[in-house]
Design a protein around this motif. Sequence first.
Motif, mmCIF file in Angstrom:
data_model
loop_
_atom_site.group_PDB
_atom_site.id
_atom_site.type_symbol
_atom_site.label_atom_id
_atom_site.label_comp_id
_atom_site.label_asym_id
_atom_site.label_seq_id
_atom_site.Cartn_x
_atom_site.Cartn_y
_atom_site.Cartn_z
ATOM 1 N N ASP A 281 2.885 12.971 -2.216
ATOM 2 C CA ASP A 281 1.822 13.194 -1.225
ATOM 3 C C ASP A 281 2.049 12.335 0.015
ATOM 4 N N ARG B 45 0.840 -1.199 0.000
ATOM 5 C CA ARG B 45 0.000 0.000 0.000
ATOM 6 C C ARG B 45 0.874 1.248 0.000
ATOM 7 N N ASP C 228 -6.254 15.261 -10.669
ATOM 8 C CA ASP C 228 -5.516 15.024 -11.912
ATOM 9 C C ASP C 228 -6.251 15.719 -13.052
ATOM 10 N N SER C 229 -7.255 15.077 -13.611
ATOM 11 C CA SER C 229 -7.996 15.695 -14.724
ATOM 12 C C SER C 229 -8.999 16.734 -14.233
ATOM 13 N N GLY C 230 -9.411 16.643 -12.969
ATOM 14 C CA GLY C 230 -10.447 17.529 -12.435
ATOM 15 C C GLY C 230 -11.845 16.938 -12.581
ATOM 16 N N THR D 3 -13.287 14.348 -11.205
ATOM 17 C CA THR D 3 -13.946 13.948 -9.953
ATOM 18 C C THR D 3 -14.515 15.167 -9.240
HETATM 19 O O1 PRT Z 1 -5.423 1.765 -2.512
HETATM 20 P P1 PRT Z 1 -4.756 2.409 -1.326
HETATM 21 O O2 PRT Z 1 -5.724 2.975 -0.348
HETATM 22 O O3 PRT Z 1 -3.660 1.601 -0.728
HETATM 23 O O4 PRT Z 1 -3.975 3.675 -1.895
HETATM 24 P P2 PRT Z 1 -4.484 4.709 -2.923
HETATM 25 O O5 PRT Z 1 -5.927 4.543 -3.236
HETATM 26 O O6 PRT Z 1 -4.022 6.040 -2.420
HETATM 27 O O7 PRT Z 1 -3.649 4.227 -4.203
HETATM 28 P P3 PRT Z 1 -3.767 4.695 -5.705
HETATM 29 O O8 PRT Z 1 -3.631 3.543 -6.594
HETATM 30 O O9 PRT Z 1 -4.954 5.576 -5.874
HETATM 31 O O10 PRT Z 1 -2.435 5.545 -5.882
HETATM 32 C C1 PRT Z 1 -2.233 6.638 -5.067
HETATM 33 C C2 PRT Z 1 -1.035 7.430 -5.524
HETATM 34 O O11 PRT Z 1 -1.131 7.789 -6.897
HETATM 35 C C3 PRT Z 1 -1.030 8.707 -4.733
HETATM 36 O O12 PRT Z 1 -0.245 8.558 -3.567
HETATM 37 C C4 PRT Z 1 -0.505 9.752 -5.707
HETATM 38 O O13 PRT Z 1 0.883 9.919 -5.509
HETATM 39 C C5 PRT Z 1 -0.766 9.135 -7.087
HETATM 40 N N1 PRT Z 1 -1.855 9.807 -7.803
HETATM 41 C C6 PRT Z 1 -1.708 10.455 -8.980
HETATM 42 C C7 PRT Z 1 -3.163 9.875 -7.465
HETATM 43 C C8 PRT Z 1 -3.807 10.614 -8.470
HETATM 44 N N2 PRT Z 1 -2.883 10.953 -9.399
HETATM 45 C C9 PRT Z 1 -5.240 10.853 -8.374
HETATM 46 N N3 PRT Z 1 -5.820 11.523 -9.238
HETATM 47 N N4 PRT Z 1 -3.859 9.373 -6.414
HETATM 48 C C10 PRT Z 1 -5.179 9.588 -6.349
HETATM 49 N N5 PRT Z 1 -5.896 10.298 -7.275
HETATM 50 C C11 PRT Z 1 -7.364 10.400 -7.049
HETATM 51 C C12 PRT Z 1 -7.751 11.625 -6.220
HETATM 52 O O14 PRT Z 1 -7.614 11.346 -4.839
HETATM 53 C C13 PRT Z 1 -9.199 11.858 -6.633
HETATM 54 O O15 PRT Z 1 -10.091 11.054 -5.907
HETATM 55 O O16 PRT Z 1 -8.077 10.518 -8.248
HETATM 56 C C14 PRT Z 1 -9.177 11.392 -8.071
HETATM 57 C C15 PRT Z 1 -9.017 12.624 -8.913
HETATM 58 O O17 PRT Z 1 -8.709 12.315 -10.239
HETATM 59 P P4 PRT Z 1 -9.289 13.247 -11.414
HETATM 60 O O18 PRT Z 1 -8.598 12.776 -12.652
HETATM 61 O O19 PRT Z 1 -10.763 12.974 -11.450
HETATM 62 O O20 PRT Z 1 -8.976 14.666 -11.077
#
Ligand code: PRT
Length: 215
Positions: free
Chosen positions: A75, A54, A165-167, A169
């Motif tokens: 992060d 994780r 990322d893309s915005g 969500t």
């Molecule tokens: O699964 P687990 O709980 O162990 O971890 P996790 O869910 O945090 O893992 P995962 O696979 O999501 O990977 C997390 C890592 O990816 C983070 O620590 C960041 O360094 C990196 N990362 C890069 C991101 C994103 N981009 C991202 N967009 N992690 C999460 N997001 C999520 C964000 O939290 C939001 O909910 O994506 C959503 C937004 O995306 P857009 O494209 O809609 O803006």
Amino acid sequence: MATGIRIAVSKGRILDQALPMLSGAGIVPKEDPASSRKLILDTCVPDLQLVVIRAVDVPTYVQHGSADLGIAGKDVLLEHDGEGLSELLDLGIARCRMVVAEPRVLAAEDDPAGWYKLRIATKYVNTTRRHFAAKGVQTEIIKLYGSMELAPLVGLSDRIVDLVDSGATLRANDLVEVEQIAEISARLVVNIAALRMKHGKLTSLIERIGNETKA
Ligand code: PRT
Ligand code: MG
């Protein structure tokens, strides 16, 4: 300390982007991490193993020397307080931004320059507290473990700190970004004691991975 090298990699999106990079550096796991149930994966390089864990656990394994190297999001590294590990490289993958977001209706009449006390839901408690303390803004922080976007919609908080990322969500939930806290990407970290004791092996590995970076 064992003589072999172990690399801890965040599973999920970082793993997906790190595997081609590791492969370019000549490191290919013998089994597919996506389907294997094994927690320690041997690679085509003798004495080099991958552990896929994780995201939040990567700094912990590296800090304690249970992994020599780690690949984790900035992060997660910002949030982790602990010594014994050092950030070596920006790998340029899994890029996104850590931001403050709030409902569109609130943003319409909100002025970040006038903030003095905020109620924020986030999983990035330490980073959020540090960011606002530096600006002299008081915070009441509500710790969540996921789906931060929900909190303002149900009155749990006024604002959130989350990754964007893309915005898409944020848009889907009628939230808008109002302030950026940090640029995020995956980083290569090393256990400092291991770097000293396995210097030769680790530096050549770090150099090979460095040549594959998208930074
Ligand atoms: O699964 P687990 O709980 O162990 O971890 P996790 O869910 O945090 O893992 P995962 O696979 O999501 O990977 C997390 C890592 O990816 C983070 O620590 C960041 O360094 C990196 N990362 C890069 C991101 C994103 N981009 C991202 N967009 N992690 C999460 N997001 C999520 C964000 O939290 C939001 O909910 O994506 C959503 C937004 O995306 P857009 O494209 O809609 O803006
Ligand atoms: Mg996840």
